[in-house]
Write a protein that holds these residues in place. Structure first.
Motif: not given
Length: 224
Positions: A40-67
């Protein structure tokens, strides 16, 4: 055994330095889940980051994010998407993704694994925990995290590199160089690419052994 029922806000929280307020809450580690990655990733304030910028191309992971609370803004391959509570965001391998909170108290759950393979926890979990603890002044707890990551992946350069970063920041020259040397034995190219400009090694920038390990000079030896 971990509790079977817990609220997200009751989990440990690890603020991640340099990531615009990103705070990681370790769901998988808390429950000891072995079948898939989930955090889980949480933000106390608006504007804060929840997911860092990245790809999963090297390890081939699929990801599902749920708000699960608040409202987020996801950016997928450069396209922005409004994501209020209840939104599902699926990212196949190779998708460039990041997300930010649009409202205070926004929480996103991330679930992922690589199709067709038995799940193995990623080394970034120990990195996130270790660096966050180090930034909070919990030096021994940080070392335990880095050592645990090395034990889990003894042939990976990342664990030794991150422990070297921590030791350098704490002013422990010999321990920093020892771990950086181990990382370089595993992957000299990546150490030469990242270490010279890594601010964690500021205390070693003029050290001849550091310069040699990072490919900036051909000589080896102690600092002048």
């Amino acid at each position: 055994m971990s509790e079977d029922v817990v609220r997200i806000e009751e989990l440990e929280q690890y603020p991640i330095e340099g990531q615009d307020g990103l705070t990681w809450r370790p769901v998988r580690r808390h429950f000891g889940i072995q079948a898939f990655g989930v955090n889980a990733y949480t933000a106390e304030e608006a504007g804060q980051r929840l997911v860092e910028e990245h790809r999963e191309s090297e390890n081939g992971h699929e990801e599902l994010y749920v708000v699960v609370a608040g409202r987020a803004r996801f950016v997928l391959d450069g396209e922005s998407h409004n994501a209020p509570a209840g939104t599902l965001v699926h990212c196949v391998s190779g998708t460039l993704r990041e997300a930010f909170a649009e409202e205070p108290g926004t929480t996103v759950l991330g679930i992922g694994a690589k199709p067709g393979e038995a799940f193995q926890p990623s080394g970034w979990e120990w990195t996130f925990a270790g660096m966050s603890l180090l930034n909070q002044g919990q030096e021994e707890a940080a070392r335990r995290e880095f050592q645990a990551g090395i034990e889990a992946y003894p042939d990976a350069w990342q664990g030794y590199y991150n422990l070297a970063c921590a030791e350098a920041r704490l002013g422990n020259r010999d321990a920093a160089l020892e771990n950086l040397a181990r990382a370089a034995e595993i992957d000299q190219e990546v150490v030469a690419k990242y270490a010279p400009d890594d601010s964690d090694f500021e205390s070693l920038k003029g050290d001849r052994e550091f310069l040699a390990l990072t490919g900036q000079t051909g000589s080896r030896g102690s600092s002048a």
